[in-house]
Design a protein around this motif. Structure first.
Motif, PDB file in Angstrom:
ATOM      1  N   ILE A 127       0.853  -1.177   0.000  1.00  0.00           N
ATOM      2  CA  ILE A 127       0.000   0.000   0.000  1.00  0.00           C
ATOM      3  C   ILE A 127       0.891   1.229   0.000  1.00  0.00           C
ATOM      4  O   ILE A 127       1.854   1.309   0.784  1.00  0.00           O
ATOM      5  N   TRP A 128       0.595   2.156  -0.889  1.00  0.00           N
ATOM      6  CA  TRP A 128       1.332   3.416  -0.944  1.00  0.00           C
ATOM      7  C   TRP A 128       0.660   4.386   0.014  1.00  0.00           C
ATOM      8  O   TRP A 128      -0.275   5.074  -0.335  1.00  0.00           O
ATOM      9  N   ARG A 129       1.126   4.399   1.249  1.00  0.00           N
ATOM     10  CA  ARG A 129       0.529   5.304   2.228  1.00  0.00           C
ATOM     11  C   ARG A 129       0.907   6.742   1.866  1.00  0.00           C
ATOM     12  O   ARG A 129       2.048   7.043   1.552  1.00  0.00           O
ATOM     13  N   GLY A 130      -0.075   7.582   1.872  1.00  0.00           N
ATOM     14  CA  GLY A 130       0.149   8.958   1.459  1.00  0.00           C
ATOM     15  C   GLY A 130      -0.073   9.185  -0.019  1.00  0.00           C
ATOM     16  O   GLY A 130      -0.002  10.318  -0.496  1.00  0.00           O
ATOM     17  N   GLY A 131      -0.356   8.093  -0.768  1.00  0.00           N
ATOM     18  CA  GLY A 131      -0.650   8.240  -2.181  1.00  0.00           C
ATOM     19  C   GLY A 131      -2.037   8.813  -2.399  1.00  0.00           C
ATOM     20  O   GLY A 131      -2.804   8.993  -1.447  1.00  0.00           O
ATOM     21  N   PRO A 132      -2.391   9.099  -3.657  1.00  0.00           N
ATOM     22  CA  PRO A 132      -3.712   9.672  -3.932  1.00  0.00           C
ATOM     23  C   PRO A 132      -4.830   8.754  -3.474  1.00  0.00           C
ATOM     24  O   PRO A 132      -4.868   7.585  -3.842  1.00  0.00           O
ATOM     25  N   ALA A 133      -5.728   9.284  -2.662  1.00  0.00           N
ATOM     26  CA  ALA A 133      -6.754   8.461  -2.028  1.00  0.00           C
ATOM     27  C   ALA A 133      -8.035   8.408  -2.851  1.00  0.00           C
ATOM     28  O   ALA A 133      -8.440   9.393  -3.466  1.00  0.00           O
ATOM     29  N   THR A 134      -8.652   7.232  -2.867  1.00  0.00           N
ATOM     30  CA  THR A 134      -9.971   7.021  -3.454  1.00  0.00           C
ATOM     31  C   THR A 134     -10.831   6.360  -2.383  1.00  0.00           C
ATOM     32  O   THR A 134     -10.481   5.289  -1.875  1.00  0.00           O
ATOM     33  N   ASP A 135     -11.940   6.988  -2.015  1.00  0.00           N
ATOM     34  CA  ASP A 135     -12.766   6.487  -0.905  1.00  0.00           C
ATOM     35  C   ASP A 135     -11.918   6.271   0.344  1.00  0.00           C
ATOM     36  O   ASP A 135     -12.062   5.260   1.051  1.00  0.00           O
ATOM     37  N   GLN A 136     -11.009   7.192   0.598  1.00  0.00           N
ATOM     38  CA  GLN A 136     -10.129   7.182   1.771  1.00  0.00           C
ATOM     39  C   GLN A 136      -9.174   6.003   1.786  1.00  0.00           C
ATOM     40  O   GLN A 136      -8.627   5.650   2.834  1.00  0.00           O
ATOM     41  N   GLY A 137      -8.941   5.394   0.623  1.00  0.00           N
ATOM     42  CA  GLY A 137      -7.979   4.295   0.520  1.00  0.00           C
ATOM     43  C   GLY A 137      -6.886   4.644  -0.470  1.00  0.00           C
ATOM     44  O   GLY A 137      -7.147   5.225  -1.524  1.00  0.00           O
TER      45      GLY A 137
END
Length: 203
Positions: A127-137
């Protein structure tokens, strides 16, 4: 944000697909049970070991199933106890070290911006934490020396497990069919994933 009801429905569909795959090929794909719900305390302990908060969708998934062996027909979804500790976490870190040292990772998130949540002998899902989020994911990547596939978030990864198990069923029922369990290879170009055909040419 994906609500609890949608998570429950999707987990149920994942379970049905995995049971069906095991029924078709019980010796090849025995049915391991998903883990029980993770508690807030177990998630907090995992975050403490990691030193950062889990991706919100990853945490939501763990609250439904705390790990699942052979969930994708290719490795294990890590439990809260695995995150930041233990042999499966160490194996994932070793795979990532090799991939970041040898793989074509230009324009890919830096090593400390990704964390593994699913690992097999040769593949790791991060998981790319801090990456562009979709539905907070945040985005999810399947890595095998290069990017094999990517999803906008953990929920998309879960939907992919359903499709992958169906592919496994189809292959067992028709051994002469072309093997399509793996998606075409992909690479990062200009900050985005570019898919390729089976011979490596861009689509």
């Amino acid at each position: 944000m994906i609500d609890r009801r949608r998570w429950g429905i999707t987990i149920g569909q994942m379970l049905q697909a995995r049971i069906a795959a095991g029924d078709v090929a019980p010796r090849v794909r025995p049915m391991p049970a998903p883990g029980p719900h993770a508690s807030d305390e177990e998630i907090a302990r995992a975050e403490h070991r990691l030193g950062f908060e889990l991706d919100p969708q990853h945490a939501a998934l763990l609250r439904e199933i705390d790990g699942w062996g052979d969930v994708f027909g290719n490795g294990d979804l890590l439990t809260t106890a695995d995150l930041g500790a233990g042999p499966r976490w160490s194996a994932a870190q070793q795979l990532l070290d090799v991939m970041y040292e040898d793989g074509p990772f230009e324009s890919f998130p830096p090593r400390d911006a990704v964390y593994p949540f699913h690992v097999s002998d040769l593949d790791v899902f991060v998981i790319w934490r801090g990456g562009p989020a979709t539905d907070q994911g945040c985005p999810v990547y399947w890595l095998h020396g290069e990017v094999v596939d990517t999803w906008s978030n953990v929920f998309g990864y879960c939907l992919a497990t359903i499709a992958r198990n169906q592919i496994s069923i189809d292959e067992v029922r028709d051994p002469a069919a072309e093997r399509t369990a793996r998606r075409p290879a992909a690479r990062i170009q200009d900050g985005r994933v570019v898919r390729g055909t089976w011979d490596g040419r861009p689509e």
